[in-house]
Design a protein around this motif. Sequence first.
Motif, mmCIF file in Angstrom:
data_model
loop_
_atom_site.group_PDB
_atom_site.id
_atom_site.type_symbol
_atom_site.label_atom_id
_atom_site.label_comp_id
_atom_site.label_asym_id
_atom_site.label_seq_id
_atom_site.Cartn_x
_atom_site.Cartn_y
_atom_site.Cartn_z
ATOM 1 N N ARG A 256 -5.299 2.424 9.546
ATOM 2 C CA ARG A 256 -5.572 3.795 9.127
ATOM 3 C C ARG A 256 -4.290 4.543 8.789
ATOM 4 O O ARG A 256 -3.355 4.575 9.589
ATOM 5 C CB ARG A 256 -6.309 4.549 10.237
ATOM 6 C CG ARG A 256 -7.715 4.043 10.513
ATOM 7 C CD ARG A 256 -8.341 4.883 11.595
ATOM 8 N NE ARG A 256 -9.760 4.646 11.730
ATOM 9 C CZ ARG A 256 -10.542 5.306 12.566
ATOM 10 N NH1 ARG A 256 -10.026 6.255 13.337
ATOM 11 N NH2 ARG A 256 -11.835 5.037 12.652
ATOM 12 N N LYS A 257 -4.273 5.121 7.626
ATOM 13 C CA LYS A 257 -3.181 5.987 7.173
ATOM 14 C C LYS A 257 -1.806 5.446 7.599
ATOM 15 O O LYS A 257 -1.121 6.042 8.436
ATOM 16 C CB LYS A 257 -3.370 7.414 7.687
ATOM 17 C CG LYS A 257 -4.659 8.054 7.171
ATOM 18 C CD LYS A 257 -4.801 9.476 7.634
ATOM 19 C CE LYS A 257 -6.071 10.091 7.086
ATOM 20 N NZ LYS A 257 -6.266 11.463 7.538
ATOM 21 N N THR B 212 0.849 -1.190 0.000
ATOM 22 C CA THR B 212 0.000 0.000 0.000
ATOM 23 C C THR B 212 0.885 1.240 0.000
ATOM 24 O O THR B 212 2.117 1.160 0.106
ATOM 25 C CB THR B 212 -0.934 0.013 1.224
ATOM 26 O OG1 THR B 212 -1.858 1.100 1.097
ATOM 27 C CG2 THR B 212 -0.151 0.182 2.522
ATOM 28 N N THR B 213 0.241 2.390 -0.149
ATOM 29 C CA THR B 213 0.958 3.668 -0.224
ATOM 30 C C THR B 213 0.802 4.412 1.094
ATOM 31 O O THR B 213 -0.272 4.389 1.712
ATOM 32 C CB THR B 213 0.395 4.529 -1.369
ATOM 33 O OG1 THR B 213 0.475 3.776 -2.575
ATOM 34 C CG2 THR B 213 1.208 5.809 -1.529
ATOM 35 N N LYS C 139 4.929 8.001 -0.937
ATOM 36 C CA LYS C 139 4.238 8.551 -2.123
ATOM 37 C C LYS C 139 5.249 8.874 -3.213
ATOM 38 O O LYS C 139 6.340 9.361 -2.941
ATOM 39 C CB LYS C 139 3.452 9.805 -1.751
ATOM 40 C CG LYS C 139 2.287 9.516 -0.804
ATOM 41 C CD LYS C 139 1.506 10.784 -0.538
ATOM 42 C CE LYS C 139 0.375 10.505 0.423
ATOM 43 N NZ LYS C 139 -0.382 11.728 0.759
ATOM 44 N N TYR D 206 -2.542 6.101 2.877
ATOM 45 C CA TYR D 206 -3.795 5.589 2.349
ATOM 46 C C TYR D 206 -4.211 4.355 3.164
ATOM 47 O O TYR D 206 -3.488 3.359 3.197
ATOM 48 C CB TYR D 206 -3.661 5.209 0.871
ATOM 49 C CG TYR D 206 -3.552 6.394 -0.035
ATOM 50 C CD1 TYR D 206 -4.689 6.934 -0.654
ATOM 51 C CD2 TYR D 206 -2.320 7.019 -0.278
ATOM 52 C CE1 TYR D 206 -4.601 8.038 -1.484
ATOM 53 C CE2 TYR D 206 -2.218 8.123 -1.092
ATOM 54 C CZ TYR D 206 -3.373 8.635 -1.694
ATOM 55 O OH TYR D 206 -3.288 9.723 -2.522
ATOM 56 N N SER D 207 -5.371 4.439 3.822
ATOM 57 C CA SER D 207 -5.826 3.343 4.669
ATOM 58 C C SER D 207 -5.964 2.061 3.864
ATOM 59 O O SER D 207 -6.336 2.094 2.692
ATOM 60 C CB SER D 207 -7.167 3.698 5.305
ATOM 61 O OG SER D 207 -7.012 4.824 6.147
ATOM 62 N N THR D 208 -5.663 0.939 4.493
ATOM 63 C CA THR D 208 -5.748 -0.352 3.805
ATOM 64 C C THR D 208 -6.433 -1.363 4.711
ATOM 65 O O THR D 208 -6.548 -1.167 5.923
ATOM 66 C CB THR D 208 -4.343 -0.835 3.395
ATOM 67 O OG1 THR D 208 -4.474 -1.990 2.584
ATOM 68 C CG2 THR D 208 -3.489 -1.166 4.612
#
Length: 487
Positions: free
Chosen positions: A454-455, A405-406, A486, A409-411
């Motif tokens: 979260r984030k 994931t980035t 990012k 960004y929540s995953t």
Amino acid sequence: PAPEKEPAPTPKEEPAPAPAAEEPPAPEHPPATEQPPAPADEPAPVPTAEATPAPEEGPPAPPAEPQAPAPEPKPEKPKAEPPSAPLSLTVEEVSENSVTLTWKAPEQTGRSVLDGYVVEICKDGSTDWTAVNEEPFLSTRYTIQDLGSGDKIHVRVKAVSASGASVPATLEQPVLIREILQLPRIRMPRHLRQTYVRHVGDALNIMIPFQGKPQPEVIWTKGGQPLDTSRINIRNTQKDTIFYIRKAQRSDSGKYELAVRINGAEDKATLDIRVIEPPGPPQNLKLVDVWGFNVALEWSPPVDNGNSEIKGYVVQKSDKKSGKWFTALERCTRTSCTISDLIIGNTYSFRVFAENACGLSEKAAIASGVANIKKTKTSYQPEKIPQRDMMEPPKFTQPLTDRTTTRGYSTHLFCSVRGFPQPKIIWMKNQMEIREDPKYIAMIEQGVCSLEIRKPSPFDGGIYTCKAVNPLGEASVDCRLDVKGKI
């Protein structure tokens, strides 16, 4: 019959000079039943003195044909089709004593080659058109010089060939001879090029710069109509226009058109405004079913979405003992859900809020009924299948999968488990149990276990493990999570 025989030898006598030029008269004679119309077409290039005897006699066809090879009448034969009018006539530039025009070539030039264009002008209020150029020219751009400052002139352009002049292309409005030092141009700020969203009650104070000399004319419209000045204030300066509404209402939403004009030249832009507010509450919240530790709820979307798309719903529960409300589902995108892990012996109430870009609805829909989570009767069990057959140790039917994931960004991590009694779910990161940490939200619904991170930052990467435990045993699955920065 005598005239019909004569056209036949004519093509034989003239194969070399110009067969194309002499073939048109041949088909004109046979279809004509009367003698006067046939010669009437041929004497057109011939002097008028010969036009009178032509209709009286049938045989004059041969004497007219020897004149056809002459070089002068030949180019005048296709005279019937002059070129079409020039296209897209526009003003390119205006100064204190000149105006520059541009246009495009006509679609059709007829049989003849285009000789060029003739530009004509006429002062406003007069009908006297005069040509500005003595000879036709082939360029599609022309500057009319030596004009009087302050004059208003009408302009038109004709295309000219050997077949004649076209219908003129005329400017719709007269041109005022006054220098445009800088063409009008709107410099729409980037954040206004997409839909500009504001809340009900907010002040709208929008400044849009533009350029142009002399001072441009600024025109605002909405749907082609002037603005409601009782609600919207417009203030213009030499370099910008300010659009102001003291307290925005939803009726102020829409597309506003801005035009900046100088002497016929103009630039346009569109301002798209959407004024939103919180949505109304969901409708018809129902307690559909209660079984075991679970409750099923259903509802309908709100009647008023607040002029903004509904993003989801927040479902809350309250047990009778404490009377406090707790969020069971934070962002439910459907209009139904199942709430699990309720406590035996408690009585629960439920309510649902709708959410849009402006926030949660001011009021919630409250379910009319309550859910009583009762204990299972012990006397009822012997009638069922022996408990020994129903018991099952935890088993994962769907494992965790590695994810990338980035940052920021929540995953979510997902896996599925079954077992009876219902297993207790424990999440671990790098073999360390995840306890009450606001960064993580763990849920289980219908055997589907999920962990929301979260984030995440790069420090949240690692090996995540989901362990299911019940009295018969335990099982676990794990995966790797990579968090990239990012790009």
